[in-house]
Design an enzyme around this catalytic site. Sequence first.
Site, mmCIF file in Angstrom:
data_model
loop_
_atom_site.group_PDB
_atom_site.id
_atom_site.type_symbol
_atom_site.label_atom_id
_atom_site.label_comp_id
_atom_site.label_asym_id
_atom_site.label_seq_id
_atom_site.Cartn_x
_atom_site.Cartn_y
_atom_site.Cartn_z
ATOM 1 N N ASP A 87 49.919 33.352 38.499
ATOM 2 C CA ASP A 87 48.602 32.778 38.201
ATOM 3 C C ASP A 87 48.714 31.519 37.342
ATOM 4 O O ASP A 87 48.128 31.435 36.255
ATOM 5 C CB ASP A 87 47.709 33.802 37.476
ATOM 6 C CG ASP A 87 47.609 35.120 38.209
ATOM 7 O OD1 ASP A 87 47.392 35.094 39.432
ATOM 8 O OD2 ASP A 87 47.755 36.180 37.558
ATOM 9 N N GLU A 281 39.850 36.430 45.300
ATOM 10 C CA GLU A 281 39.929 36.277 43.847
ATOM 11 C C GLU A 281 40.431 34.875 43.514
ATOM 12 O O GLU A 281 40.572 34.023 44.391
ATOM 13 C CB GLU A 281 40.843 37.338 43.233
ATOM 14 C CG GLU A 281 42.227 37.423 43.804
ATOM 15 C CD GLU A 281 42.977 38.668 43.339
ATOM 16 O OE1 GLU A 281 42.425 39.464 42.567
ATOM 17 O OE2 GLU A 281 44.138 38.839 43.756
#
Length: 501
Positions: A87, A281
């Site tokens: 991420d 997401e």
Amino acid sequence: MHSSTTRRAAAVVAGALALALAVPTAAAVAGTTATTGATSGTIDRAAAALAGGGVSTLADLRRPDVRPDALPTGGLSVTGETAPIHDPALIIDDDGTWRVYSTGLVNRENGGTIQMWSSHDEGVTWANDGTVWDEIPAWIDERFAGPDGQGTLPDNLWAPEVYEHDGTYYLYYSASRFGTNTSVTALATNTTLDPEDPDFEWVDQGPVISSPNEIAGGKTFNAIDAGIVEGEDGTPYMAIGSYWYGIFLVELEWPSGTLADGALQNATHLVDRMMAGNPVEAPYIAEHDGWYYMYVSFDACCQGLDSTYKVAVGRSRDVTGPYLDADGRDMVDGGGTIILQSHGSVVGPGGQSVSDGVVAFHYYDASNAAAPGFPTLGLQRLAWEDGWPVVDQTAAAPTVTAAPDDLTVRANRRASFEVEVSGTPVPVVTWEVSADGGTTWTTASARATRAADGTATWTIKHARRDQDGLQVRAVVANAHGTVRTDAATLDVTRPDHGHAR
């Protein structure tokens, strides 16, 4: 129950466990010192052989004037400490430093807090700068422990986002109970991103948004994966969500960086896959040429080489949407144009952010023989066609088309070794040297080269007699593999005036 958080955690667990296995291979490819069969004596001899030889250092070659729009479009090969990164939040500082913030290590290794990474050569060579804090803030543990103190605590902090406004840096980060939407996204602030600055300190400001909670008129969401954007009038917004009903946009306020009044009730629903589980997401919104582009990750993250993560995009003239894909489908009704997915050794790319036209993402590295599926930093400079971002997914492993030759020079003269390479994305070249006949190899310089013109050169400005017999080889790497050249030998003869330096 949705399992996106469980998958995310499992992947970082695998990355942390794999780190110990992958270090020798990763270090050998990296721009940091790499050795094979080394002892302190042989390393010292190699260092002594290089000392005073005019080898360039990273500090000598920092070029803060080079901006991302000067880079070629397509994949940007990287080297150095590029894993485990999950991420990645990329921000390119005004001084030219590239910085990435990433999910923390599980089991609270190194405190489990957000990791920091930096590059001082346009994103080529990366180094780990430690963590934001030494431990997870106490209020998070108290929150997740609950009134009876028996609640499951988060192993690590997730999915950072860094945004600058009016001289303040806002770091949003998430914590969650695995396998649920019991989650919170919180905020820390700083006045600088440079860990060497005496004013550097991430000050925790506490929670910003949490779930389970109702949003946009009674829908459910998961309060992780924040992405920050400002509208045309300067109003700040947070894109947020993972699975459940998908992605929402909530209004913030400056300078607090927290939710505006009525933000949850007035939230805008932006993305819904309209399928079981709603696997979407990691929203990130960036403006380009009068359009707002929303990048999201579709499908399954965090399953190593079985991951099906991919990056999709839609665009809108208004920051609040609606976001339509290239076929005109609204992303809240199942739309989304895929621009990046598995290719070559890049498996399951996603968890993306965008800074100055460069998209940063993690992927699971199928070319890492020591630890297949290691979560690794990926970079791509976007191209644009007909108003849409384009990612080059051409995959060609690095190839050496011309290896460095043996070289004979007189003492005190310049000695340059050159390698010709090919591969897509353009490979990064680092150089290794051996002062003991090839038993031990050490990285010659902190400077790596992205061989945009197909060649890379390593130079000793003033060869010395004690460097006679030094062996040199090139390490050529991109996301799809790594190759080393055969060794070339440096022969240093006496200078014209009859004595050695």
